[in-house]
Design a protein around this motif. Structure first.
Motif, PDB file in Angstrom:
ATOM      1  N   ARG A  43      10.676   2.747 -11.318  1.00 55.65           N
ATOM      2  CA  ARG A  43       9.670   2.703 -10.069  1.00 55.65           C
ATOM      3  C   ARG A  43       8.259   2.564 -10.778  1.00 55.65           C
ATOM      4  N   PHE A  75      12.208  -0.812 -10.088  1.00 55.07           N
ATOM      5  CA  PHE A  75      10.800  -2.381  -9.896  1.00 55.07           C
ATOM      6  C   PHE A  75       9.154  -1.863 -11.195  1.00 55.07           C
ATOM      7  N   ARG A  77       5.796  -3.320 -10.507  1.00 50.42           N
ATOM      8  CA  ARG A  77       4.226  -4.722  -9.725  1.00 50.42           C
ATOM      9  C   ARG A  77       3.317  -3.685 -10.570  1.00 50.42           C
ATOM     10  N   HIS A 101      -0.834  -7.238  -6.882  1.00 50.23           N
ATOM     11  CA  HIS A 101      -0.871  -7.382  -6.020  1.00 50.23           C
ATOM     12  C   HIS A 101      -2.590  -6.649  -6.147  1.00 50.23           C
ATOM     13  N   GLU A 110       3.089  -0.935  -1.245  1.00 50.54           N
ATOM     14  CA  GLU A 110       4.385  -1.606  -1.194  1.00 50.54           C
ATOM     15  C   GLU A 110       5.962  -0.569  -1.856  1.00 50.54           C
ATOM     16  N   ALA A 111       4.981   0.004  -2.797  1.00 50.62           N
ATOM     17  CA  ALA A 111       6.452   0.320  -3.485  1.00 50.62           C
ATOM     18  C   ALA A 111       6.951   1.676  -2.751  1.00 50.62           C
ATOM     19  N   SER A 112       5.545   2.098  -1.927  1.00 49.85           N
ATOM     20  CA  SER A 112       6.204   3.351  -1.747  1.00 49.85           C
ATOM     21  C   SER A 112       7.424   3.055  -0.362  1.00 49.85           C
ATOM     22  N   ALA A 113       7.418   2.083  -0.007  1.00 54.52           N
ATOM     23  CA  ALA A 113       7.820   1.342   1.417  1.00 54.52           C
ATOM     24  C   ALA A 113       8.646   0.868   1.028  1.00 54.52           C
ATOM     25  N   ALA A 114       9.401   0.330  -0.114  1.00 57.98           N
ATOM     26  CA  ALA A 114      10.665  -0.002  -1.238  1.00 57.98           C
ATOM     27  C   ALA A 114      12.033   0.703  -1.548  1.00 57.98           C
TER      28      ALA A 114
END
Length: 114
Positions: A43, A75, A77, A101, A110-114
């Motif tokens: 991540r 992911f 990002r 982003h 967004e990464a924390s929400a994934a």
């Protein structure tokens, strides 16, 4: 080029890059990404705000890292690219498979929400 890795909440690695990513400096970026992947860090958010140039070797490193992260359920990002780098990422087609982003904060959120 200088590369720094910061560990964030939720096991997200923030990779901050400063300078040009080219044939002379891309191996350091590639080594950093390999170390993260080998350690199971899949991540990853890359802060591109300090990048003033990126050649095909750097772009290939991002594609390689994204593929390995995705295969392991993680992911990659990208965040805060310059207008030049943003156009380059779009032109070569990396903005489809790799989310880009406008800011590091947006990417981390967004990464924390994934």
């Amino acid at each position: 080029m200088h590369v720094a890795v910061t560990n964030r909440d939720g096991d997200i690695a923030l990779v901050s890059i400063h300078g040009a990513i080219d044939i002379n400096t891309a191996p350091a970026l590639r080594d950093t990404m390999h170390q993260l992947l080998d350690a199971g860090r899949v991540r990853i958010v890359v802060d591109l705000a300090g990048v003033d140039f990126c050649d095909s070797i750097g772009l290939g490193t991002f594609a390689y890292t994204r593929n390995h992260c995705a295969a392991a359920g993680g992911f990659l990002r990208l965040a805060a690219p310059s207008p030049f780098l943003s156009r380059l990422l779009t032109t070569v087609g990396l903005t489809g498979p790799i989310p880009v982003h406008p800011t590091v904060t947006d990417a981390l959120h967004e990464a924390s929400a994934a």
